[in-house]
Write an enzyme that holds these catalytic residues in place. Structure first.
Site, PDB file in Angstrom:
ATOM      1  N   HIS A 168       0.900  -1.168   0.017  1.00 32.59           N
ATOM      2  CA  HIS A 168       0.023   0.066   0.067  1.00 32.59           C
ATOM      3  C   HIS A 168       0.825   1.264  -0.017  1.00 32.59           C
ATOM      4  O   HIS A 168       0.817   2.035  -0.830  1.00 32.59           O
ATOM      5  CB  HIS A 168      -1.224  -0.040   1.005  1.00 32.59           C
ATOM      6  CG  HIS A 168      -1.836   1.296   1.395  1.00 32.59           C
ATOM      7  ND1 HIS A 168      -2.879   1.230   0.834  1.00 32.59           N
ATOM      8  CD2 HIS A 168      -1.383   2.523   1.936  1.00 32.59           C
ATOM      9  CE1 HIS A 168      -3.601   2.279   1.030  1.00 32.59           C
ATOM     10  NE2 HIS A 168      -2.794   3.213   1.602  1.00 32.59           N
ATOM     11  N   GLU A 169       1.738   1.254   0.979  1.00 38.46           N
ATOM     12  CA  GLU A 169       2.653   2.485   1.095  1.00 38.46           C
ATOM     13  C   GLU A 169       3.787   2.613  -0.295  1.00 38.46           C
ATOM     14  O   GLU A 169       3.687   3.607  -0.684  1.00 38.46           O
ATOM     15  CB  GLU A 169       3.421   2.413   2.249  1.00 38.46           C
ATOM     16  CG  GLU A 169       2.813   2.318   3.570  1.00 38.46           C
ATOM     17  CD  GLU A 169       1.720   3.629   3.778  1.00 38.46           C
ATOM     18  OE1 GLU A 169       1.944   4.646   3.301  1.00 38.46           O
ATOM     19  OE2 GLU A 169       0.831   3.167   4.165  1.00 38.46           O
TER      20      GLU A 169
END
Length: 727
Positions: free
Chosen positions: A24-25
Site C-alpha cells: 500500500h505504501e
C-alpha cells in the site's frame, strides 16, 4: 522443534501483514516519485523506528507498531495556513506535494489503494489458475435448532428444507456458490429473506424448497451475530489429531484415510468417515492411509472415538436412559422417556456415545435395530428403524447417562469387560449422589437408600432443567440459580446429594444440614421454592428424571453407607479427529479465473461497504452483530497464523489478497486521516478554488484520529476476548 515452528508461523503471519501494508505504501511512494515529489521517509509501522536505511534522499524505516505505515513527503508538514494568509503568499518548493496539480495529488493519494487492488487481483488470479484453496460448500452436519435474537430456540432453515450430510450447495438465491465463504456472506446479506438453494445430492440436482412449497426465510443466529442456514462445513479426510494409545506405525497428522476395514472411503467427508469408524469403538480396525504423494499403507488401531475420552463413560459403565423421543422419530409410540436401553442387536451397551456407535452401522445400512429395554421393572425387546432427521439418519432419541440418581442395573463395560462402577464396589440398586470427571476417571459419591419419585409439572421441570445442571443443588453447594453464594467455609461440606432438607423453607431460605449436622442456609429462587413443599425433612434430591408422563424428582431417603472413590478409566484405544480443510478449485475455463477475482473484489469492497449499515439495524431487520463479525489487527494476525499453520501457503496467500482488497475499502472511507479523507479535502479544494482552512482541517483530523483509535481499540478488544475464549 514445536516452539520453533510456532515462532516460524508467527513470523510468517507478521511478515504477511507487513507485506500488505508495504505494498500500500509503495503505491503512494512510486507515484510520488513519478510526480517528482520529494519523499523524506518510507515507513512500515508506526511509533519508534527499529531499523532505518537511507538510499538517496529517502529514509526507509521499520517501526515498532506494525499496524500501518506512511510515506512522508515534502509538503505534508509545510502546507499554508488557509485561515491566516493566502496560499499565494507562501513560497512552495516545486518538489512539494502541495506544488503539484490536483490531478497529481489525487493519483498520489490513490496510489496505495491501486497498489493493493492490483497486487491482490494478480495474486488471486495466479491462485485461481494454480487451484484456488476453497472450503467446499458441502454440508458436514445440520444444526436442528439455532438461538434466535430473543434467546429462544428456532428451527434452522436447513432442518426445514431437509438438507442432509454430504449435500453440495451449488447456488443460493440464484448466485453461484463455490465455497463455504460464499454461503457465509450470502446468509449475512439475506438474513430474514426467503432462501432458495440448488443442491447436488447423490449425483442429482435438486431445488429447495420445491416448487409450490412454502418459502423458508433465513433466521438470525445470536451466536454467530447474523443470518444463518444452520449448517456446519464438512471436514476433510486428512487426519488432524491422533490421541490416546499411539501404536507404532499408526495414522499420523496429515495422512488421509482411504479405507476403513477394507471399505473405500475416498470422497467421503470427515464426518462420514467418523461414522464408518464408530461401529469399531473399543475394537481393532484396519485402516488404509496415505500422505499426499506417498503410496498407501495399512495400519491397525483400536478405535477410541473422535476424542480420547469419548469411550470413558462406556468403560465406567454408566447406564443410558431415553430423555426424549423426537416427534419425527419412527420410535415415537415405541420408546418412551425414562426407558433404559440395555443392549443393541444383542450386544450389552453402556454410555451414550458407545450406544450411538453401536447403532451407526445399522442406521447407515437402513436395517432393523433390536433394542433391549428396561421400563420400570419390566424388560422388553423392541425393533426400530432410523429416520432422516436434521440432515442425518438417526433414531431420533435424546439420550442421557445416569451419573446421579438410582442405578437400577449395572451394564457391562466396553467390550464385555466388567465396568468401572462394578470394580469400584457400586451395586445395582445403589444411589449415585455425585459424579466428577477427573484425570484418569470419574470421582463418584454413592450410597444406599430408598428411592422415591415426586412427579412435577412440565413448567417446573422446564424451569429446573434450564439451570446449569438439572438438580436442586449444584455441585459447588449453592441454590440452582445461586442468588446468594454459600460462605467459603461451607463449600467443602456441601456436595450434590449429600445435603438434607431439615424443615420447610421460610422467607425463601432453605435450612439444610451437612452430614456432620452443621446448619447451612441456602437462598432459593421461585422455581426451587415451589419444589420444597413436595419434599420431606431428611430427603435428598439427587436427580430430575424423565418419565413416560413427564418428569419427576428422584429423592433418596434413609441414606446409609456413603462412599467416595475414583472410578479408574483406562485408555480405550486411539482417537482420530478431522477438521475443515481447503481443496483446490477446478476452473471450468480460463475465463472463470477472472470472474472469481471480480467476485472477490465485489465481496471485500462493495458488499463489505453495504454491510456497514447492517451493524446499526435490529436483528429482525437483517442486522449484523459487530461483536461477532468484526475483526481487528490481532484477529487478522491470528487468522494469518492459522492459515499458514493448518491450511497451507495457498490459503495464507489467499487471505493476504483479501486483506489487501479490504484495505482498498478502509482507505477509501471518507475519514480525515485515511486516503479517502485526504481525497475529500482535495475535492473541496478543487471545487472551491482554495484549501480547507487550517483549523477546520485540524479539527477534522483530530476527530478522524479519535474515531480510528476508538474503532481500533474496539476491534482489538474483541480479538483479545476471542483469543482468550472470553467471547
Amino acid at each position: 522443534m514445536e516452539i520453533l515452528l510456532v515462532i516460524l508461523y508467527a513470523v510468517g503471519a507478521l511478515v504477511g501483514f507487513g507485506a500488505v501494508i508495504a505494498i500500500h505504501e509503495f503505491g503512494h511512494f512510486i507515484i510520488a516519485k513519478w510526480a517528482d515529489v520529494k519523499v523524506f521517509r518510507f515507513a512500515i509501522g508506526f511509533g519508534p523506528v527499529l531499523l532505518r536505511q537511507r538510499w538517496g534522499e529517502t529514509e526507509y524505516a521499520l517501526c515498532a507498531l506494525p499496524f500501518g505505515g506512511y510515506v512522508w513527503m515534502l509538503g505534508q508538514e509545510d502546507g499554508p495556513e488557509g485561515d491566516t494568509k493566502p496560499a499565494t503568499d507562501v513560497p512552495i518548493d516545486p518538489r512539494s506535494f502541495l506544488a503539484k496539480s490536483g490531478w497529481w495529488r489525487m493519483w498520489i493519494m490513490l496510489g496505495g489503494v491501486l497498489a493493493n487492488l492490483i497486487s491482490s487481483a494478480l495474486l488471486l488470479l495466479a491462485l485461481a489458475f494454480w487451484g484456488m484453496p476453497l472450503v467446499p460448500p458441502v454440508i458436514g452436519d445440520v444444526v436442528p435448532k439455532v438461538v434466535g435474537a430473543d434467546g429462544a430456540a428456532v428451527t434452522s432453515p436447513a432442518a426445514i428444507l431437509g438438507l442432509r450430510q454430504g449435500d453440495r450447495i451449488l447456488a443460493m438465491n440464484g448466485e453461484r456458490v463455490r465455497s463455504f465463504d460464499d454461503l457465509h456472506i450470502g446468509t449475512l446479506f439475506h438474513s430474514g429473506d426467503p432462501v432458495q438453494l440448488e443442491i447436488e445430492r447423490s449425483g442429482q440436482r435438486l431445488v429447495l424448497p420445491a416448487a409450490g412449497s412454502a418459502t423458508v426465510p433465513l433466521v438470525y443466529d445470536r451466536q454467530k451475530g447474523g443470518g444463518t442456514l444452520g449448517i456446519v462445513p464438512a471436514d476433510g479426510s486428512r487426519v488432524f489429531t491422533v490421541d490416546g494409545e499411539l501404536p507404532a506405525g499408526g495414522p499420523s497428522y496429515g495422512e488421509r484415510i482411504l479405507a476403513v476395514a477394507g471399505q473405500p472411503v475416498v470422497g467421503l467427508t470427515g464426518q462420514q468417515i467418523t461414522a464408518r469408524l464408530m461401529p469399531f469403538l473399543g475394537r481393532d480396525v484396519t485402516l488404509t492411509v496415505a500422505r499426499d504423494g506417498s503410496p498407501p499403507r495399512e495400519t491397525t488401531i483400536r478405535y477410541a472415538g473422535a476424542d480420547s475420552r469419548d469411550g470413558d463413560s462406556a468403560v465406567a459403565g454408566f447406564p443410558v436412559r431415553v430423555r426424549q423421543v423426537l416427534p419425527d422419530s419412527r420410535c415415537a409410540g415405541i420408546l418412551f422417556p425414562g426407558d433404559l436401553i440395555t443392549a443393541v442387536d444383542g450386544s450389552p451397551v453402556a454410555g451414550s456415545y458407545a450406544l450411538t456407535c453401536r447403532l451407526r452401522a445399522s442406521l447407515d445400512a437402513e436395517r432393523d435395530i433390536v433394542l433391549k429395554l428396561r421400563r420400570g421393572d419390566e424388560e422388553r425387546t423392541e425393533t426400530v428403524r432410523g429416520s432422516w432427521i436434521s440432515g442425518a439418519r438417526i433414531l431420533g432419541l435424546v439420550l442421557e447417562e445416569i451419573t446421579t440418581g438410582h442405578i437400577p442395573f449395572l451394564p457391562e463395560g466396553l467390550g464385555g469387560r466388567p465396568s468401572g462402577l462394578t470394580g469400584t464396589g457400586v451395586k445395582s440398586g445403589d444411589v449415585l449422589l455425585a459424579m466428577e470427571p477427573q484425570t484418569g476417571g470419574f470421582a463418584i459419591t454413592w450410597g444406599q437408600g430408598s428411592i422415591h419419585r415426586v412427579p412435577i409439572d412440565q413448567a417446573l421441570a422446564t424451569a429446573l432443567a434450564a439451570r446449569e445442571r438439572p438438580h436442586l443443588l449444584s455441585r459447588i453447594g449453592r441454590a440452582v440459580t445461586g442468588q446468594v453464594p454459600l460462605p467459603p467455609a461451607a463449600l467443602d461440606r456441601i456436595r450434590l446429594g449429600t445435603v438434607r432438607v431439615v424443615t420447610a423453607p421460610a422467607a425463601g431460605v432453605l435450612p439444610l444440614t451437612d452430614d456432620a449436622g452443621s446448619p447451612v442456609d441456602v437462598s432459593l429462587d421461585p422455581a426451587v421454592a415451589k419444589v420444597i413443599p413436595l419434599l420431606n425433612p431428611g430427603d435428598r434430591v439427587v436427580a430430575l428424571v424423565p418419565t413416560a408422563d413427564g418428569f419427576a424428582l428422584e429423592v433418596v431417603r434413609d441414606l446409609t453407607g456413603i462412599q467416595r472413590r475414583l472410578v479408574p478409566v483406562a485408555p480405550v484405544g486411539t482417537s482420530i479427529s478431522f477438521r475443515t480443510e481447503t481443496v483446490p478449485y477446478q476452473l471450468s475455463g480460463p475465463g472463470e479465473a477472472f470472474v472469481m477475482v471480480g467476485d472477490a473484489a465485489q465481496v471485500m469492497i462493495v458488499k463489505t461497504l453495504l454491510m456497514i449499515p447492517r451493524f446499526f439495524r435490529p436483528a429482525d431487520q437483517g442486522g449484523v452483530d459487530a461483536t461477532k463479525t468484526l475483526s481487528g489487527p490481532v484477529g487478522i494476525f491470528r487468522s494469518l497464523w492459522i492459515q499458514l499453520q493448518f491450511l497451507g501457503v495457498e490459503s495464507y496467500l489467499r487471505l493476504l489478497a483479501f486483506i489487501g482488497l479490504n484495505l482498498v475499502l478502509v482507505n477509501l472511507l471518507p475519514i480525515p486521516i485515511t486516503d479517502g479523507g485526504q481525497l475529500m479535502f482535495l475535492a473541496v479544494e478543487q471545487a472551491t478554488g482554495r484549501p480547507v482552512v487550517g483549523w477546520l482541517r485540524n479539527l477534522a483530523m483530530i476527530a478522524g484520529l479519535v474515531l480510528v483509535i476508538g474503532l481500533m481499540a474496539f476491534t482489538v478488544g474483541l480479538d483479545i476476548l476471542r483469543w482468550t475464549g472470553l467471547l
